[in-house]
Design an enzyme around this catalytic site. Structure first.
Site: not given
Length: 339
Positions: A126, A230
């Site tokens: 993605l 993250h």
């Protein structure tokens, strides 16, 4: 108009640029011309392949701005991971130690190398270019994959997973990987991640610790990031959690990021998507935004638009332009999902 469609060989230059822009940690698109060309060829074959059960097919789509012809994003699905290349994870577990003699009981977390997700489908690849990260484009691109899963469920494993990017710094260094590099692998995180993306995984079987690792023996900075995502990945994780995805104790072997999973039929957007019959004409005014796809495979198209959708009828009106973009004619079906 922004249209999602299967990638094709003419998209190579755009895919190569996206591989550069995606940066460290985006394992599924390493900056390697041969691999990217092979990936496109594999995808083109997968979209026309007749199957009896999912195996090693890959479905990579691109987001195209039809006004400019520019490819501005990607989204992908793997049919069944680990069927050809080993698909490694660490499984978090607990060992219990108790001594009646000294009346001490300890629970110790462990990391065990495993292939438990072999055969699962995977959400992957993605990416959306910065200038298009607005107007729910990212949400549309990501969630469009659930329409594809709903329509072509027989082509995918029963469990769907997504690997979330773990903590790393601006140079791509992972706190979790540091101990692994020092004590076992001997190569830096970026190189290991790159080799993994190339499918060159023999070094993992040869060099990774064979026995369970006690988490308490890892450096403190490595312990802290196990199961953490993250910062840039947090929105993607939130979206998947809203769909019903949960972490069941599996983390990435390099950066410690969590892997989340959900049964295909339990994914919220798979359950809530609807098949409607197309009527072509003047679209009524509506403020309700939907993700829309056709029901084709090789001719797959998806986009978003404001539609007048009623619970009382299975018909929906599309403009000639929208119907043409989706490659559907009057009387054919589309699949819709409320944005």
């Amino acid at each position: 108009m922004l249209i999602i469609r299967p990638i094709r060989s003419s998209d190579f230059d755009a895919l190569y640029q996206i591989a550069i822009e995606s940066g460290h940690g985006f394992t599924s698109l390493p900056v390697n011309e041969e691999l990217l060309r092979n990936k496109i060829a594999r995808v083109e074959a997968s979209f026309v392949k007749e199957i009896e059960k999912p195996f090693d097919e890959g479905y990579l789509m691109v987001l195209e701005d039809t006004e400019t012809g520019e490819v501005v994003g990607t989204c992908g699905l793997e049919a069944a991971v680990g069927m050809v290349d080993a698909f490694y994870h660490y499984r978090l577990g607990t060992e219990v130690y108790y001594s009646e003699q000294i009346d001490v009981r300890n629970e110790v977390e462990t990391l065990t190398l495993c292939h438990d997700y072999t055969g699962a489908a995977e959400l992957c690849t993605l990416f959306l270019r910065d200038t298009y990260r607005k107007n729910n484009n990212g949400r549309m691109l990501s969630r469009s994959r659930f329409l594809f899963l709903a329509q072509h469920a027989e082509r995918f494993g029963d469990t769907v997973i997504a690997e979330m990017r773990g903590e790393s710094d601006a140079e791509g260094n992972s706190p979790f990987y540091g101990w692994l590099q020092k004590n076992f692998l001997g190569i830096d995180f970026v190189q290991a991640d790159y080799l993994s993306g190339l499918g060159q995984k023999a070094f993992m079987a040869e060099m990774m610790p064979k026995n369970s690792v006690y988490v308490c023996l890892l450096p403190e900075e490595a312990q802290k990031v196990i199961g953490e995502v993250h910062t840039n990945t947090r929105p993607a994780l939130n979206l998947l959690q809203a769909e019903g995805f949960r972490c069941r104790g599996y983390v990435d072997i390099f950066d410690g990021g969590p892997t989340v999973e959900c049964n295909l039929n339990d994914i919220r957007s798979v359950r809530e998507s609807r098949l409607l019959t197309v009527k072509v004409g003047e679209m009524p005014v509506s403020r309700s935004s939907f993700i829309i796809s056709n029901t084709l495979l090789a001719g797959y198209r998806a986009t978003s638009a404001n539609l007048m959708v009623s619970d009382e009828t299975d018909e929906v009106i599309l403009s000639p332009e929208l119907a043409g973009a989706l490659l559907v004619a009057e009387g054919e079906q589309i699949r819709v999902l409320a944005m």
